[in-house]
Structure formats: C-alpha cells, structure tokens
Design an enzyme around this catalytic site. Structure first.
Site, mmCIF file in Angstrom:
data_model
loop_
_atom_site.group_PDB
_atom_site.id
_atom_site.type_symbol
_atom_site.label_atom_id
_atom_site.label_comp_id
_atom_site.label_asym_id
_atom_site.label_seq_id
_atom_site.Cartn_x
_atom_site.Cartn_y
_atom_site.Cartn_z
ATOM 1 N N SER A 205 26.707 33.683 31.168
ATOM 2 C CA SER A 205 28.084 33.701 30.908
ATOM 3 C C SER A 205 28.847 33.371 32.256
ATOM 4 O O SER A 205 30.250 32.758 32.194
ATOM 5 C CB SER A 205 28.856 35.292 30.524
ATOM 6 O OG SER A 205 28.485 36.024 31.609
ATOM 7 N N ASP A 438 36.248 44.414 35.485
ATOM 8 C CA ASP A 438 35.120 43.427 35.590
ATOM 9 C C ASP A 438 35.159 42.682 36.928
ATOM 10 O O ASP A 438 35.922 41.885 37.263
ATOM 11 C CB ASP A 438 35.378 42.366 34.175
ATOM 12 C CG ASP A 438 34.524 41.040 34.447
ATOM 13 O OD1 ASP A 438 33.572 41.088 35.366
ATOM 14 O OD2 ASP A 438 34.377 40.420 33.353
ATOM 15 N N HIS A 441 32.643 38.399 36.403
ATOM 16 C CA HIS A 441 33.262 36.937 36.102
ATOM 17 C C HIS A 441 34.557 36.456 36.861
ATOM 18 O O HIS A 441 34.798 37.438 37.758
ATOM 19 C CB HIS A 441 33.801 36.977 34.518
ATOM 20 C CG HIS A 441 32.462 37.339 33.896
ATOM 21 N ND1 HIS A 441 32.149 38.383 33.256
ATOM 22 C CD2 HIS A 441 31.654 36.677 33.136
ATOM 23 C CE1 HIS A 441 31.183 38.550 32.453
ATOM 24 N NE2 HIS A 441 30.760 37.290 32.378
#
Ligand SMILES: *[C@@H]1O[C@H](CO)[C@@H](O)[C@H](O)[C@H]1NC(C)=O
Ligand SMILES: *[C@@H]1O[C@H](CO)[C@@H](O)[C@H](O)[C@H]1NC(C)=O
Ligand SMILES: *[C@@H]1O[C@H](CO)[C@@H](O)[C@H](O)[C@H]1NC(C)=O
Ligand SMILES: *[C@@H]1O[C@H](CO)[C@@H](O)[C@H](O)[C@H]1NC(C)=O
Length: 470
Positions: A205, A438, A441
C-alpha cells in the site's frame, strides 16, 4: 517545455548512517506491544535481528556543500507508540469514477522551475539527490495538485478531507545537497516524461500511496481532462491511470510480499518464498517498473498475513530476516531472467519509514530537523534489499527515500484517516491515537509527491552507471 536539465550521473554515494540499532527499537516495540495485549512473536516468529551492513561501495563523491537548514522543526520523543493500522491492508477505496465534471479550467500546470538554484551544487557530475534537507517552499511550488480536484485520492490518505486542520506538511520541498539543489519538476514536465510510456508500480500500500500521488500529479497537469481515462477494476489491487493525449499510463499491482501468498482450500495461508504471483507477467513490457516490499514482513501475531512459509512446495521454518532475503532473491532472479534492460528501467523504492515507538507521528506539524532519527524499521531489512539489488545483473535504480522520509514525521495521516471499515474517524476515535493513528502511510498531497519527483528526475538521466556495483 523546458528540458534543459542536464543529465547527471545516477545513484550515488552514501553518508553516515543514522540508524539506531534495531535491538533497542525492538525492545521498545515489544514492551508496548505486550502491554497492548498483542500476540507478539507468536508462532515462533523471530524478529529481525540487527545486522552489520555490508559496506556499500561508493560510486561517486557526495557533494559536501552545506545546505541551509531550517530551524522550524521540533518533535517530541518518548511519546507512547501506537499500533498503527496494518500498513498493507487494502484500505477502502472509493475512486475511479469515469466521468468527473469537465468544467475544470486550465490545469494548474506549474511553469518550468525557476533557475534560481541551478548551479548551486554544480551542474553535471555525480550527485546524490537523496541526501539533502527539507526547506519551506516559499515559492509555493507545492502542493503540485489540490486534493479536492484529484479523483484518485483514497480516503485513507486524503488528510485534508478527513479533517486535518494544518496544511504546512504539503509545503515542504526537498533540496538535495548537491545536484544543483534541484527537484523542482512540475506536473507538465512529469507528463512529458510519461509520454509514450507505461509506468508500473508493484508492491504494497505504500507503493499504492506513490501511485495515487503520481496519478494526481499527472491528472492535474493534463490540459484536456475529458480525454483522460480511469479504470479501476479490482479495487485496491489493481489501478490504472491513462492520459490518452500523451499515451501515458501508470499502473499499480498490489503484491505486498512480491512473492506469492497462496490461500489453500482449508484456508491455510502459505507464503511461497520461491514463487512469484502470476500477475507479475502482466507487468512485462512496461517501460518503467517500480517495486517495493517491506512492511508486511514485519507484521507479527494476528497481523501476520501468512500461516507458514514454503519452499519447493514444502513447509519450512525460517527466521523472518532469512525469509525476506529468500523472497528478494526469488524476485531478483525473475527480474534478471525476464527484464530486458534496453526496454525497461527497473527501480526499487527503499523502505518507507514509520513513525511509531519513540518517534510518534501524532500531533506533529513540522519535519525533524535536528537530532537523531530513530527509525521504527529494522535496519536489517534495508540492508537485505540493498545487498540483493547489488548482486543483480539487471541495473536496478535504488530510490533511496528512507532517510528523507524519516524526517517527515509530520506527513502521516495520523488520526485524519479512516477506520478499517472505511469510515472517517469519529471525534472519540481521534482522541485515541494509540489505537487509530496511521503513522505508516502518507498524506496526499505530501511526501510521496517528492518520491515521484525524484523518480522522474532519475528518468532524465542516462540509465547507464546506475547499477550498485559491488
Ligand atoms: C541512502 O541515503 C542515505 C541518506 O543520504 C545514506 O546514508 C545511505 O547510505 C544511502 N544508501 C545507499 C545505498 O545509497
Ligand atoms: C504508446 O506507448 C507505448 C508504450 O506504453 C508504445 O509502445 C507505443 O508505441 C505508443 N504508441 C504510439 C502511437 O506512440
Ligand atoms: C491445509 O492443507 C495443507 C496442504 O494443502 C496442509 O499442509 C496443512 O496441514 C493443512 N492445514 C490444516 C490446518 O489442516
Ligand atoms: C495533541 O494535541 C491536542 C490538541 O492540541 C492536545 O489536546 C493533546 O494533548 C496532544 N496530544 C499529545 C499526545 O501530545
């Protein structure tokens, strides 16, 4: 279109290592993870052990020119770590509408970079674009696109849309120490570089993060957006952006381990270290291939994506580090056998750092400018990647973004992301960053835009002399 930038020698030197030993990080992480009640080190999994790096051969001298550093950054060390969301989980994506409004005016394609900094670090010759400093972008060159106008942005990383109040993280520019301090390509140049090319990202990702960034950069620069095409056939596992007028396409294939993960009939998941997924054949013929892997190898306990490892169709026991090395060898052999370097340029993007543990991303609004950066990532992973690339026959350009990204503690979604169910975090959830932040990312617009600019910058140089010769 100004294409006056001089070809310069490619990937180059290294400077001092700024890594903190994986051991101390591991123990911190372990303490935390235990307290969080996770099944750490389950199933006999051994964490990556610190390794002494094989010395990396110096290809060229780094320019020693001192770059002015900014004094803005501050960061709190010693904040409790967060079990950030699974770095690789295919997040909820709701993109790919075929028909956006076509009322967009002329795209904000930035003019060619002002030449103000050319010559700063010398023109041609060897230089390392990955060594440098982050500076405030006073010329307002960044962001290269507006989040609101990009149909490719997933909710996972659309921080502004998710309520992130500050936007300073969009406005930092990477200034290489040498190389004329130059990374100021704009969307128009990016589009021109993509003309008649097929770019393919393969990885987890974090490479999807990079794909989204490049799709947005190119999309914002396309003069006639009615002619663009967006196909989004398999949600988060395959994406494609096409700029029809430029015959440019940018694809993403999701393959977080690079090697094959197979679910058996009885639901047992085997990670086959000596096999690659069949879809890799679909990448053949690309002009540019950009690979990555990393995060999924560090997942332990319940987060681990596989039940057992396999080679030659048989279950094997192996330390994580050894398995990672084995998988990269399989990948390297495939590249050496299948890629024609005269048709395809291969890149490997280095490990994207996380900001957990001692360097937690929550509440951070400026890059780290001073002090030691303690990467959350085991350095051994980075070393294994570099060693494998070095041993390949195919010239592989190494996008060495680990260090420059480590400084960007401010650039993660933190609590301005979505839940695993794809919903924006509620106010209550935002107040529990330990559970929901998070720190893996990156917000878009943001840091991956710089990764792409460095990728495109490499494309303007001759592909010769890029092999990390041993
Ligand atoms: C990657 O970049 C960092 C920071 O400039 C440097 O310390 C390291 O040696 C580089 N690695 C390689 C393989 O060039
Ligand atoms: C379009 O790009 C592909 C590479 O992706 C190339 O093979 C093909 O020749 C190009 N088509 C034209 C009409 O230039
Ligand atoms: C699942 O099947 C594989 C062979 O396909 C076998 O090796 C494994 O032991 C089975 N696992 C369970 C839990 O039955
Ligand atoms: C983060 O910022 C908020 C708002 O300023 C503050 O209430 C909170 O205590 C901060 N949290 C941490 C861990 O610094």
């Amino acid at each position: 279109m100004d294409h006056s930038m001089k070809p310069a020698a490619a990937l180059s030197a290294f400077s001092s290592r700024r890594w903190v030993l994986a051991t101390s990080l591991c123990s911190l992480a372990c303490l935390f993870l235990l307290s969080a009640g996770l099944l750490l080190l389950a199933a006999g999994y051994r964490p990556f052990l610190p390794h002494t790096a094989a010395p990396w051969d110096r290809l060229s001298r780094m320019r020693q020119q001192a770059a002015p550093s900014t004094a803005r950054a501050s960061h709190d060390a010693a904040v409790a770590p967060a079990p950030a969301p699974d770095a690789g989980s295919p997040g909820g994506l709701d993109l790919g509408q075929e028909d956006e409004e076509e009322d967009a005016g002329p795209p904000p394609a930035p003019a060619p970079a002002p030449a103000e900094e050319e010559g700063e670090g010398g023109g041609d010759g060897d230089c390392d674009v990955f060594d440098g400093t982050w500076v405030r972008d006073d010329a307002a060159w960044y962001p290269l696109y507006e989040a609101a106008e990009c149909p490719f942005l997933s909710n996972q990383v659309a921080c502004h849309r998710n309520g992130r109040p500050d936007s300073g993280y969009e406005q930092w520019r990477w200034r290489p120490r040498g190389c004329g301090g130059r990374t100021r390509l704009g969307g128009a140049e990016a589009l021109e570089l993509c003309r008649d090319k097929r770019l393919v990202f393969v990885g987890d990702s974090l490479n999807r993060n990079m794909w989204e960034s490049l799709a947005c950069i190119l999309y914002a620069a396309v003069p006639d957006r009615s002619r663009k095409r967006i196909v989004d056939d398999a949600g988060s596992e395959y994406r494609i952006f096409r700029a029809m007028d430029y015959n440019c396409s940018v694809e993403f294939f999701w393959s977080p381990f690079l090697v094959k993960l197979e679910t058996k009939i009885n639901q047992t998941r085997a990670l086959k270290l000596d096999q690659l997924p069949a879809m890799l054949q679909r990448t053949l013929g690309a002009n540019i291939l950009i690979f990555n892997t990393g995060h999924w190898w560090t997942h332990t306990g319940k987060l681990r994506a596989w039940d057992h490892l396999e080679t030659h169709g048989k279950m094997v026991e192996m330390a994580g580090e050894e398995a990672f090395n084995r998988a990269l060898r399989t990948w390297a052999r495939w590249v050496d056998r299948n890629i024609d370097p005269s048709r395809t340029r291969v890149f490997f993007r280095s490990v994207s750092p996380e900001h957990k543990s001692v360097n937690w991303c929550y509440n951070q609004t400026s890059p780290i400018s001073t002090g030691t950066v303690a990467p959350w990532f085991p350095k051994s992973l980075v070393t294994i990647v570099e060693r494998n690339i070095k041993n390949m026959r195919t010239p592989v350009q190494y996008l060495n973004i680990t260090h420059l990204s480590e400084l960007r503690i401010d650039a993660h979604p933190s609590v301005y992301t979505i839940t695993r169910e794809g919903k924006p975090l509620s106010t209550e959830q935002r107040q529990q960053p330990l559970t929901y932040a998070d720190c893996s990312h990156w917000c878009l617009p943001g840091l991956p835009d710089t990764w792409n600019m460095l990728l495109l910058d490499s494309l303007m140089r001759p592909p010769s002399n890029v092999h990390l010769l041993g």
